[in-house]
Design a protein around this motif. Sequence first.
Motif, mmCIF file in Angstrom:
data_model
loop_
_atom_site.group_PDB
_atom_site.id
_atom_site.type_symbol
_atom_site.label_atom_id
_atom_site.label_comp_id
_atom_site.label_asym_id
_atom_site.label_seq_id
_atom_site.Cartn_x
_atom_site.Cartn_y
_atom_site.Cartn_z
ATOM 1 N N THR A 5 0.840 -1.190 0.000
ATOM 2 C CA THR A 5 0.000 0.000 0.000
ATOM 3 C C THR A 5 0.880 1.248 0.000
ATOM 4 O O THR A 5 2.078 1.152 0.215
ATOM 5 C CB THR A 5 -0.952 0.007 1.218
ATOM 6 N N ASP A 6 0.257 2.384 -0.224
ATOM 7 C CA ASP A 6 0.978 3.648 -0.121
ATOM 8 C C ASP A 6 0.812 4.181 1.292
ATOM 9 O O ASP A 6 -0.289 4.537 1.703
ATOM 10 C CB ASP A 6 0.452 4.663 -1.142
ATOM 11 N N PHE B 73 3.106 12.192 2.507
ATOM 12 C CA PHE B 73 3.601 11.065 1.732
ATOM 13 C C PHE B 73 5.110 11.220 1.574
ATOM 14 O O PHE B 73 5.617 12.338 1.520
ATOM 15 C CB PHE B 73 2.951 11.025 0.340
ATOM 16 N N TYR C 42 -0.359 8.918 -9.207
ATOM 17 C CA TYR C 42 0.995 9.469 -9.206
ATOM 18 C C TYR C 42 0.994 10.898 -9.729
ATOM 19 O O TYR C 42 0.327 11.181 -10.698
ATOM 20 C CB TYR C 42 1.915 8.598 -10.078
ATOM 21 N N ALA D 4 0.673 10.574 -4.292
ATOM 22 C CA ALA D 4 1.104 9.795 -3.135
ATOM 23 C C ALA D 4 2.614 9.911 -2.949
ATOM 24 O O ALA D 4 3.251 9.030 -2.398
ATOM 25 C CB ALA D 4 0.685 8.336 -3.284
ATOM 26 N N PRO E 58 6.151 6.747 -4.181
ATOM 27 C CA PRO E 58 5.198 6.143 -3.249
ATOM 28 C C PRO E 58 5.745 4.813 -2.724
ATOM 29 O O PRO E 58 6.518 4.137 -3.411
ATOM 30 C CB PRO E 58 3.945 5.935 -4.092
ATOM 31 N N THR E 59 5.363 4.451 -1.521
ATOM 32 C CA THR E 59 5.937 3.262 -0.889
ATOM 33 C C THR E 59 5.693 1.996 -1.699
ATOM 34 O O THR E 59 6.501 1.071 -1.621
ATOM 35 C CB THR E 59 5.424 3.081 0.551
ATOM 36 N N GLN E 60 4.639 1.933 -2.486
ATOM 37 C CA GLN E 60 4.411 0.740 -3.307
ATOM 38 C C GLN E 60 5.516 0.546 -4.347
ATOM 39 O O GLN E 60 5.683 -0.550 -4.870
ATOM 40 C CB GLN E 60 3.057 0.799 -4.003
#
Length: 185
Positions: free
Chosen positions: A63-64, A85, A116, A119, A123-125
Motif C-alpha cells: 500500500t501507499d 507522503f 501518481y 502519493a 510512493p511506498t508501493q
Amino acid sequence: ISVFAVPMDTTTPPANTLGVDASGFNIGEEIRLAGFELTPGPWTQGQEVHLSTYWQTIEPPSTDYRIFVQIVDAEGQLVLSADHFPFEVDPSSQISNIELNSAYLEGIDGQLPANYPNAGMIPTQLWRPETTLKETHPFAADLPPGIYEVRVGLYDATTGERPDVDDAAPGGVENYVALTSIEVE
C-alpha cells in the motif's frame, strides 16, 4: 522549467541509528526505519527544523503509506503533528515534469500508480527491497519552552491503519518509534 531528481539509494549512513543492534525497527512486515537526523537542539520557538528519516524496504509494500511525525509534551499529549507522503511534491514548487528513476518501474511494467505523484514522487508501493531511502521533511517548531519527544511512524493512506513497530522494548509492540527528546527554549 523545474527539474527534480531523486536518488535510488543512499550510501550515507544516518547520524542516529535505531534499535538494539543499530539495524533499525521493523514497521510492519515491509519497511524498516534504520535511522534519522534531526536539527540539533535546543530549538527556539518558531524555528524551522528538519527531520531526515532513513527507510529500508524489507518486502515490496502493498500500500501507499503516509509518514507521520509527532511531537508530544512531557505529559504525553500531542502538541504538533506533520503527516505527509514520502517525497511529497510541494504544490507551490511549480514542478511541471517528474522523471522517476527507471529502477522503480521494474516489475510494474513501467506503469505508475493512477494517483501518481499525489502519493509522493516515490510512493511506498514502488520502494524496492534492499534499498535505503533518505526522506527529509521540514516543519516549524511552534512550541512553548519545554522538553518534547519526537515520534515517527507510518499509516495506510486509505484505511488509516498503522502497522505495528517491533521495537523489542519491554511491553512489546507500538505503532510509532520514539526517536529522541528535544528541548525548546
